[in-house]
Design a protein around this motif. Structure first.
Motif, PDB file in Angstrom:
ATOM      1  N   ALA A  36      -8.362  -3.395 -41.976  1.00  8.04           N
ATOM      2  CA  ALA A  36      -9.612  -2.629 -41.851  1.00  8.04           C
ATOM      3  C   ALA A  36      -9.381  -1.351 -41.054  1.00  8.04           C
ATOM      4  CB  ALA A  36     -10.693  -3.488 -41.194  1.00  8.04           C
ATOM      5  N   LYS A  37      -8.651  -1.444 -39.956  1.00  5.35           N
ATOM      6  CA  LYS A  37      -8.359  -0.272 -39.122  1.00  5.35           C
ATOM      7  C   LYS A  37      -7.497   0.721 -39.892  1.00  5.35           C
ATOM      8  CE  LYS A  37      -8.914   0.524 -35.071  1.00  5.35           C
ATOM      9  NZ  LYS A  37      -9.961   1.326 -34.405  1.00  5.35           N
ATOM     10  N   ALA A  38      -6.515   0.242 -40.634  1.00  5.18           N
ATOM     11  CA  ALA A  38      -5.636   1.118 -41.411  1.00  5.18           C
ATOM     12  C   ALA A  38      -6.432   1.869 -42.471  1.00  5.18           C
ATOM     13  CB  ALA A  38      -4.516   0.301 -42.057  1.00  5.18           C
ATOM     14  N   ARG A  39      -7.306   1.170 -43.164  1.00  6.77           N
ATOM     15  CA  ARG A  39      -8.131   1.818 -44.198  1.00  6.77           C
ATOM     16  C   ARG A  39      -9.091   2.831 -43.567  1.00  6.77           C
ATOM     17  NH1 ARG A  39      -9.037  -3.573 -47.874  1.00  6.77           N
ATOM     18  NH2 ARG A  39      -7.442  -3.068 -49.431  1.00  6.77           N
ATOM     19  N   GLN A  40      -9.708   2.443 -42.465  1.00  5.11           N
ATOM     20  CA  GLN A  40     -10.653   3.328 -41.784  1.00  5.11           C
ATOM     21  C   GLN A  40      -9.934   4.581 -41.266  1.00  5.11           C
ATOM     22  OE1 GLN A  40     -12.036   1.658 -38.111  1.00  5.11           O
ATOM     23  NE2 GLN A  40     -13.247   3.440 -37.584  1.00  5.11           N
TER      24      GLN A  40
END
Length: 152
Positions: free
Chosen positions: A104-108
């Motif tokens: 989620a952090k990588a995509r965000q």
């Protein structure tokens, strides 16, 4: 217990260093460029990836129980790697929590919807976890030892 993803601190690298007990586990976790043995205080520099980000998953007492990174991958994808879980936390869902939050952090952070990773073919627990998170194997990008996986 509320686990959170946060930027690692120096004490976290000392904790992580204790999880890596031999040359083989070091190479499988961090790759061939990280020597073993290594000094814990040098880990941030040894693990640095251009444009990459490092994160710890910490438990309710703020202790690091997992670590992972992400960086720019091929063709606009974001690549996650160097995932490691505290030995005492393995098999308890911590790897899933770390991966879900790291993805989620990588995509965000990158705006990429595609996430890639590599997993050793003989690491059946990790392979099963990644498959359950929606990753699929791409044999044309894989080797005899490492399976390249991607989401869509």
């Amino acid at each position: 217990m509320k686990e959170i993803l946060r930027t690692p601190e120096q004490i976290d690298y000392q904790t992580i260093a204790a999880w890596v007990t031999d040359q083989k586990s070091c190479a499988r976790w961090a790759g061939p460029l990280v020597p073993f043995p290594f000094a814990a205080e040098k880990l941030p520099k040894l693990l640095a990836v251009k444009g990459g980000s490092s994160y710890c998953l910490s438990d309710s007492s703020n202790s690091c129980i997992g670590f992972g990174q992400f960086w720019a991958g091929k063709e606009g994808a974001v690549h996650i790697g160097r995932i490691i879980i505290a030995p005492e936390a393995r098999g308890k869902g911590v790897g899933r929590l770390l991966c879900e939050q790291l993805i989620a952090k990588a995509r965000q952070s990158t705006g990429s919807s595609t996430v890639t990773l590599r997993v050793y073919r003989d690491n059946h627990a990790a392979h099963s976890l990644y498959s359950s998170l929606g990753f699929f194997a791409i044999e044309s990008e894989s080797t005899s030892d490492l399976l390249f996986m991607s989401t869509k």
